[in-house]
Design a protein around this motif. Structure first.
Motif, PDB file in Angstrom:
ATOM      1  N   SER A 112      28.589  -7.946  58.982  1.00  0.00           N
ATOM      2  CA  SER A 112      29.732  -6.435  59.186  1.00  0.00           C
ATOM      3  C   SER A 112      29.087  -5.633  58.400  1.00  0.00           C
ATOM      4  O   SER A 112      28.732  -4.854  58.195  1.00  0.00           O
ATOM      5  N   HIS A 113      28.530  -6.005  56.575  1.00  0.00           N
ATOM      6  CA  HIS A 113      27.993  -5.261  56.215  1.00  0.00           C
ATOM      7  C   HIS A 113      27.075  -4.403  56.409  1.00  0.00           C
ATOM      8  O   HIS A 113      26.169  -4.653  57.245  1.00  0.00           O
ATOM      9  N   LYS A 114      27.135  -3.032  56.590  1.00  0.00           N
ATOM     10  CA  LYS A 114      26.372  -1.382  56.262  1.00  0.00           C
ATOM     11  C   LYS A 114      25.968  -1.594  55.299  1.00  0.00           C
ATOM     12  O   LYS A 114      26.032  -1.311  54.307  1.00  0.00           O
ATOM     13  N   PRO A 115      24.479  -0.601  55.570  1.00  0.00           N
ATOM     14  CA  PRO A 115      24.055   0.500  54.102  1.00  0.00           C
ATOM     15  C   PRO A 115      24.891   2.297  54.379  1.00  0.00           C
ATOM     16  O   PRO A 115      26.076   3.187  55.737  1.00  0.00           O
ATOM     17  N   TYR A 116      25.813   2.714  53.205  1.00  0.00           N
ATOM     18  CA  TYR A 116      26.499   3.664  52.996  1.00  0.00           C
ATOM     19  C   TYR A 116      26.079   4.266  52.157  1.00  0.00           C
ATOM     20  O   TYR A 116      25.772   4.145  51.140  1.00  0.00           O
ATOM     21  N   ILE A 117      26.814   5.953  51.852  1.00  0.00           N
ATOM     22  CA  ILE A 117      26.513   6.322  50.513  1.00  0.00           C
ATOM     23  C   ILE A 117      28.220   6.383  49.189  1.00  0.00           C
ATOM     24  O   ILE A 117      29.204   6.373  50.027  1.00  0.00           O
ATOM     25  N   MET A 118      27.007   5.990  48.487  1.00  0.00           N
ATOM     26  CA  MET A 118      28.895   6.374  46.859  1.00  0.00           C
ATOM     27  C   MET A 118      28.261   7.455  45.854  1.00  0.00           C
ATOM     28  O   MET A 118      27.032   7.649  45.803  1.00  0.00           O
ATOM     29  N   GLU A 119      29.089   7.436  45.569  1.00  0.00           N
ATOM     30  CA  GLU A 119      28.332   7.988  44.363  1.00  0.00           C
ATOM     31  C   GLU A 119      27.873   7.210  43.007  1.00  0.00           C
ATOM     32  O   GLU A 119      28.289   6.112  43.048  1.00  0.00           O
ATOM     33  N   ARG A 120      26.646   7.264  42.381  1.00  0.00           N
ATOM     34  CA  ARG A 120      26.417   6.861  41.716  1.00  0.00           C
ATOM     35  C   ARG A 120      26.173   7.559  40.507  1.00  0.00           C
ATOM     36  O   ARG A 120      24.467   6.859  39.454  1.00  0.00           O
ATOM     37  N   GLY A 121      26.738   8.572  39.981  1.00  0.00           N
ATOM     38  CA  GLY A 121      26.337   9.233  38.681  1.00  0.00           C
ATOM     39  C   GLY A 121      25.599  10.602  38.845  1.00  0.00           C
ATOM     40  O   GLY A 121      25.962  10.908  37.689  1.00  0.00           O
ATOM     41  N   TRP A 122      25.191  10.886  39.690  1.00  0.00           N
ATOM     42  CA  TRP A 122      24.565  11.816  39.576  1.00  0.00           C
ATOM     43  C   TRP A 122      25.645  12.844  39.792  1.00  0.00           C
ATOM     44  O   TRP A 122      25.936  13.424  40.849  1.00  0.00           O
ATOM     45  N   GLN A 123      24.889  13.967  39.322  1.00  0.00           N
ATOM     46  CA  GLN A 123      25.759  15.466  39.577  1.00  0.00           C
ATOM     47  C   GLN A 123      25.352  16.333  39.392  1.00  0.00           C
ATOM     48  O   GLN A 123      23.693  16.284  38.397  1.00  0.00           O
ATOM     49  N   ILE A 124      25.889  17.651  39.325  1.00  0.00           N
ATOM     50  CA  ILE A 124      25.084  19.475  39.064  1.00  0.00           C
ATOM     51  C   ILE A 124      25.987  19.471  38.768  1.00  0.00           C
ATOM     52  O   ILE A 124      26.732  19.906  38.867  1.00  0.00           O
ATOM     53  N   SER A 125      26.074  20.334  37.657  1.00  0.00           N
ATOM     54  CA  SER A 125      26.895  20.271  35.876  1.00  0.00           C
ATOM     55  C   SER A 125      26.834  21.942  36.353  1.00  0.00           C
ATOM     56  O   SER A 125      26.128  22.536  36.682  1.00  0.00           O
ATOM     57  N   GLY A 126      28.204  22.309  36.912  1.00  0.00           N
ATOM     58  CA  GLY A 126      28.918  23.171  36.702  1.00  0.00           C
ATOM     59  C   GLY A 126      28.226  24.393  35.415  1.00  0.00           C
ATOM     60  O   GLY A 126      27.921  25.696  35.297  1.00  0.00           O
ATOM     61  N   ASP A 127      28.564  23.335  34.402  1.00  0.00           N
ATOM     62  CA  ASP A 127      28.376  24.328  32.835  1.00  0.00           C
ATOM     63  C   ASP A 127      26.269  24.668  33.330  1.00  0.00           C
ATOM     64  O   ASP A 127      26.076  26.028  32.472  1.00  0.00           O
ATOM     65  N   SER A 128      25.599  24.671  33.631  1.00  0.00           N
ATOM     66  CA  SER A 128      24.669  24.115  33.193  1.00  0.00           C
ATOM     67  C   SER A 128      24.081  26.311  35.007  1.00  0.00           C
ATOM     68  O   SER A 128      23.238  26.555  34.812  1.00  0.00           O
ATOM     69  N   LEU A 129      24.756  25.456  36.062  1.00  0.00           N
ATOM     70  CA  LEU A 129      24.440  26.348  36.800  1.00  0.00           C
ATOM     71  C   LEU A 129      25.224  27.740  36.104  1.00  0.00           C
ATOM     72  O   LEU A 129      24.445  29.154  36.899  1.00  0.00           O
ATOM     73  N   CYS A 130      25.915  28.038  35.453  1.00  0.00           N
ATOM     74  CA  CYS A 130      27.163  29.005  34.974  1.00  0.00           C
ATOM     75  C   CYS A 130      25.467  29.896  34.120  1.00  0.00           C
ATOM     76  O   CYS A 130      25.563  30.839  33.571  1.00  0.00           O
ATOM     77  N   LYS A 131      25.278  28.922  33.338  1.00  0.00           N
ATOM     78  CA  LYS A 131      23.997  29.190  32.281  1.00  0.00           C
ATOM     79  C   LYS A 131      22.590  30.222  32.932  1.00  0.00           C
ATOM     80  O   LYS A 131      22.504  30.755  32.089  1.00  0.00           O
ATOM     81  N   HIS A 132      22.561  29.683  34.042  1.00  0.00           N
ATOM     82  CA  HIS A 132      21.728  30.168  34.561  1.00  0.00           C
ATOM     83  C   HIS A 132      21.726  31.199  35.880  1.00  0.00           C
ATOM     84  O   HIS A 132      21.021  31.567  36.378  1.00  0.00           O
TER      85      HIS A 132
END
Length: 212
Positions: A112-132
């Motif tokens: 009954s288990h299906k593929p699904y999406i989850m957080e795996r630790g990858w992120q977009i850094s808000g600080d990096s966006l601000c720096k650029h």
């Protein structure tokens, strides 16, 4: 009254009755299909109604990730999602285990288990966006209706696949329960998904100052 007369009188009523039964059956089937697929249909409607992106278009973060900070004065990061899938028998066969252990694992696989999406630790850094000085988190690839998992229930949600902005892409190295994948699952691929709830509509003009 002849037999032919009786037959002719009954036939129209029979035809109307038969047509009513067929119509009721068709309506019931269509209603059942609609109800059982309501969540998917809602997601397709949302995509049709609000998705104006074309492949290669820039995708922006909400202002929240650029200019809001927590109590310690630290900015926020935007979580990306990745697809995980249940282990199958082929995966078990490839494991370096005794045949008995493999048979035990196979016997306990949950169909009954299906593929699904989850957080795996990858992120977009808000600080990096601000720096650029840019709110661009990546470029649009396509939309997908994928599952999320709430306890042991799977629910379809609309997410966008993106090519992430590598200048702002980071991996959270802190071991956290939210990144832990179930033991009977594997990473599916390296595709990055982003939630529509985290997206802005365009580039912003002001960025907070980031401590070096």
């Amino acid at each position: 009254m002849t037999i032919d007369t009786i037959t002719n009188q009954k036939t129209p009523k029979y035809k109307r009755y038969k047509a009513w039964i067929i119509s009721a059956f068709i309506i019931t089937v269509i209603s059942a299909i609609f109800i059982s697929n309501r969540e998917y249909l809602d997601m397709y409607y949302i995509n049709f109604r609000y998705n104006d992106y074309e492949p290669g278009d820039k995708i922006y973060a909400k202002n929240f990730y650029l200019n809001d900070v927590n109590e310690e004065g630290e900015g926020y990061n935007l979580d990306l999602y990745q697809l995980v899938r249940p282990i199958n028998e082929s995966d078990v066969d490839a494991m370096d285990l005794d045949l008995y252990k493999k048979s035990v694992i196979k016997a306990n696989l949950n169909s009954s288990h299906k593929p699904y999406i989850m957080e795996r630790g990858w992120q977009i850094s808000g600080d990096s966006l601000c720096k650029h000085n840019s709110a661009v988190i990546g470029t649009y690839v396509r939309y997908e209706i994928v599952n999320i998992r709430l306890d042991d229930e799977f629910h379809p949600v609309l997410h966008y696949v993106i090519n992430p902005n590598r200048n702002a892409l980071i991996k959270d190295g802190i071991i956290s329960h939210k990144y832990k994948m179930p033991d009977d699952y594997l990473d599916s691929d390296s595709t990055f998904y982003v939630s529509l709830l985290d997206l802005g509509t365009n580039e912003i003009k002001t960025f907070r100052k980031v401590k070096e």
